[in-house]
Design a protein around this motif. Structure first.
Motif, PDB file in Angstrom:
ATOM      1  N   SER A  49     -27.787  57.701   2.336  1.00 40.89           N
ATOM      2  CA  SER A  49     -28.849  56.456   2.602  1.00 40.89           C
ATOM      3  C   SER A  49     -28.504  55.725   3.128  1.00 40.89           C
ATOM      4  O   SER A  49     -29.350  54.071   2.846  1.00 40.89           O
ATOM      5  N   ARG A  69     -24.011  59.548   0.545  1.00 44.35           N
ATOM      6  CA  ARG A  69     -25.137  59.746  -0.117  1.00 44.35           C
ATOM      7  C   ARG A  69     -25.935  59.752   1.134  1.00 44.35           C
ATOM      8  O   ARG A  69     -27.543  60.475   0.255  1.00 44.35           O
ATOM      9  N   TYR A  71     -25.968  57.987  -7.005  1.00 47.10           N
ATOM     10  CA  TYR A  71     -26.587  57.910  -6.625  1.00 47.10           C
ATOM     11  C   TYR A  71     -28.185  57.671  -8.058  1.00 47.10           C
ATOM     12  O   TYR A  71     -27.677  57.425  -9.426  1.00 47.10           O
ATOM     13  N   SER A  72     -29.164  58.295  -7.165  1.00 49.99           N
ATOM     14  CA  SER A  72     -29.823  58.013  -7.951  1.00 49.99           C
ATOM     15  C   SER A  72     -31.085  58.871  -8.591  1.00 49.99           C
ATOM     16  O   SER A  72     -30.125  60.157  -7.559  1.00 49.99           O
ATOM     17  N   ALA A  84     -23.729  64.743  -6.209  1.00 49.49           N
ATOM     18  CA  ALA A  84     -25.020  64.246  -6.553  1.00 49.49           C
ATOM     19  C   ALA A  84     -25.209  64.565  -7.575  1.00 49.49           C
ATOM     20  O   ALA A  84     -25.535  64.599  -8.894  1.00 49.49           O
ATOM     21  N   GLY A 111     -21.552  66.921  -1.614  1.00 50.03           N
ATOM     22  CA  GLY A 111     -22.985  66.135  -2.201  1.00 50.03           C
ATOM     23  C   GLY A 111     -23.534  67.044  -2.765  1.00 50.03           C
ATOM     24  O   GLY A 111     -23.859  66.870  -4.135  1.00 50.03           O
ATOM     25  N   THR A 117     -32.227  60.390  -4.640  1.00 44.46           N
ATOM     26  CA  THR A 117     -31.169  60.430  -3.568  1.00 44.46           C
ATOM     27  C   THR A 117     -30.629  61.202  -4.169  1.00 44.46           C
ATOM     28  O   THR A 117     -29.645  62.342  -3.747  1.00 44.46           O
ATOM     29  N   ALA A 118     -29.787  61.728  -5.658  1.00 41.38           N
ATOM     30  CA  ALA A 118     -28.766  63.311  -5.924  1.00 41.38           C
ATOM     31  C   ALA A 118     -30.340  64.325  -5.436  1.00 41.38           C
ATOM     32  O   ALA A 118     -29.701  65.587  -4.952  1.00 41.38           O
ATOM     33  N   SER A 175     -24.110  63.493 -10.504  1.00 38.28           N
ATOM     34  CA  SER A 175     -23.626  61.517 -10.988  1.00 38.28           C
ATOM     35  C   SER A 175     -25.191  61.808 -12.345  1.00 38.28           C
ATOM     36  O   SER A 175     -24.872  60.724 -12.363  1.00 38.28           O
ATOM     37  N   GLN A 176     -25.250  62.854 -12.451  1.00 39.12           N
ATOM     38  CA  GLN A 176     -26.324  63.334 -13.397  1.00 39.12           C
ATOM     39  C   GLN A 176     -26.728  63.686 -14.397  1.00 39.12           C
ATOM     40  O   GLN A 176     -26.774  63.240 -15.365  1.00 39.12           O
ATOM     41  N   ASP A 235     -30.125  65.584  -2.212  1.00 44.53           N
ATOM     42  CA  ASP A 235     -28.721  66.304  -1.509  1.00 44.53           C
ATOM     43  C   ASP A 235     -28.865  67.416  -1.441  1.00 44.53           C
ATOM     44  O   ASP A 235     -28.347  68.277  -0.347  1.00 44.53           O
TER      45      ASP A 235
END
Length: 496
Positions: free
Chosen positions: A331, A329, A25-26, A103, A99, A29-30, A106-107, A33
């Motif tokens: 995407s 994702r 995920y960027s 998501a 998600g 994109t996170a 991932s961050q 979601d």
């Protein structure tokens, strides 16, 4: 027959949770979601707060959706949740039930969700360190996190706030210098304006999105409000007991935009070259923003200059997720084999129309009753050695010049020399490297000089033509903003 012996193989919590954090995920994109979840919950507003915080970013998202009870919140925090086989409504943008967790984690290494429903507040936290040490458990934060969005949520009858705590090196936001961080935020804003444009200002249920207090404005990939956009007919394709719709668009040539700013804005995030191709929507949420989806007949299409104006809208119902192989994702999407030929045919026609607009620079002003080929100075044809370009001997201005020259042979000789010396490869290379030829801008001196030449040329045209018709014939193939030149020609020719 003896019963089959089974062996438990539970996943190792520490290994799996860290593997899930690396799904790719960027930040944009996170966040997208999470907005999907807000839409599914019926929210009409989503607020996003992203702060640099001296290189240790903080992030929070607040919506005014239906909110969740503690039981529903615990289910939402389970990996898998309502999985891909669950029956979903048309407004449900969920897919794998992953998600919110994947998501967010991932961050950041700690996710806190605070939700209100029927005036009751519920909260739950998922912490990577806790899971690695104690297994698949979540905790109930007490007291509630201190954040402006949590305070604001407490005044709502229903809604949800998602907080990313401990944003770390896996995120694309951590460790950035202040200027780089806020530049990144503008990229996130542009992504959201594209992915949710139909919700912000389109045909979907309205959703207002704000990033750091400033509204996210919709970016329309198809420039539907531009008068020079060509909207081709919608085609319905039946597949797997359902149907999808495909609507191709050919966007205006660069010359048709009022200025460079308008043209660049229409190109979208990444620019014109990156944004050509199919736009695949699921429940009116954009999944794929410009791709030829591996189509192309004998040879797979790639992004090229001649096709940069072709954009094709594909609307999928949520029931076609498996057929189109939607990824976690959301995407990527891949068309099923049974409809690839149909999509290729539709896209091929759109690409050809886009090529015509690109080659003829948007056509210039139309002359009533005259065909496009008759008014084109240059004609293209296919030969044994590839494309060939020749000057149109039947163009009204060429005919007038021939008659004024007193014969065909001398003029033909000059035109043949010009045709054979056109540096096609050099022109193509220059245009490709510069992301499209710049719109010519005439200063006052150039306008006056060109007006002198066109005034002289106008005297060779048939006297039966009106002044307006003569001006249209002379300007039809010229690129750029011709407002001043047209006004100067009107001034000169009306005085004859």
């Amino acid at each position: 027959m003896a019963a089959e012996r089974t062996i438990d193989i539970p996943p190792k919590a520490s290994a799996l949770i860290n593997s899930l954090r690396g799904l790719g995920y960027s930040p944009e994109t996170a966040i997208s979601d999470l907005i999907d979840n807000s839409i599914t919950a019926g929210a009409s507003t989503v607020e996003i707060d992203l702060q640099w915080n001296d290189g240790r970013p903080t992030a929070a998202i607040l919506d005014n959706g239906r909110g969740m009870s503690e039981k529903r919140l615990a289910t939402a925090m389970q990996l898998g949740g309502d999985g891909p086989d669950a029956t979903r409504s048309e407004s449900d943008l969920g897919r794998f039930g992953m998600g919110l967790k994947t998501a967010s984690l991932s961050q950041s290494s700690r996710l806190v969700v605070v939700s209100r429903v029927e005036g009751t507040t519920n909260a739950i936290a998922m912490d990577v360190a806790v899971i690695a040490a104690r297994g698949w458990i979540a905790t109930v934060p007490d007291p509630l996190p201190v954040h402006p969005f949590v305070a604001k949520l407490l005044a709502f009858p229903a809604g949800t706030a998602v907080l990313w705590e401990n944003i770390d090196e896996l995120s694309g936001l951590s460790g950035l210098a202040k200027q780089a961080f806020y530049l990144r935020l503008e990229e996130i804003r542009a992504h959201l304006s594209m992915v949710f444009h139909r919700f912000i200002n389109g045909d979907a249920e309205r959703l207002a999105i704000a990033l750091n207090g400033r509204a996210v404005k919709a970016w329309d990939p198809f420039q539907t409000q531009h008068p020079a956009t060509i909207a081709m007919p919608v085609e319905k394709i039946r597949h797997a007991g359902s149907s999808l719709s495909v609507k191709p668009y050919v966007l205006p040539h660069r010359d048709r935009f009022a200025n460079d700013t308008e043209y660049e804005a229409a190109g979208g995030p990444g620019g014109w070259g990156a944004r050509q191709g199919f736009y695949v929507y699921r429940g009116k949420r954009l999944l794929v923003a410009g791709s030829w989806l591996g189509l192309g007949g004998a040879r797979t299409w790639t992004r090229d200059e001649a096709s940069r104006l072709a954009r094709i809208q594909v609307d999928l119902p949520t029931g076609m997720d498996r057929n189109w192989r939607i990824d976690v994702r959301k995407s990527q999407a891949r068309p099923p084999g049974a409809i690839r030929a149909r999509l290729t045919a539709i896209a091929g026609h759109c690409r050809q129309e886009a090529r015509e607009v690109f080659a003829f620079r948007g056509q210039g002003p139309r002359i009533r009753g005259a065909s496009r080929e008759a008014l084109s100075v240059w004609l293209a044809s296919s030969g044994l050695n590839g494309p060939q370009y020749r000057i149109n001997r039947n163009h009204p201005v060429i005919i007038a010049c021939r008659e004024a020259a007193g014969g065909l042979r001398p003029l033909n000789a000059v035109l043949s020399i010009i045709e054979r010396s056109v540096p096609v490869e050099r022109i193509w290379l220059d245009v490709s490297e510069s992301e499209g030829a710049e719109i010519p801008v005439l200063d006052d001196g150039e306008t006056a000089k060109l007006a002198d030449q066109l005034e002289e040329l106008s005297r060779t045209l048939p006297a039966a033509l009106s002044v307006q018709e003569r001006i249209d014939l002379l300007l039809v193939n010229l690129p750029g903003d011709l407002t001043k030149l047209r006004a100067e020609m009107m001034r000169r020719l009306w005085g004859e």
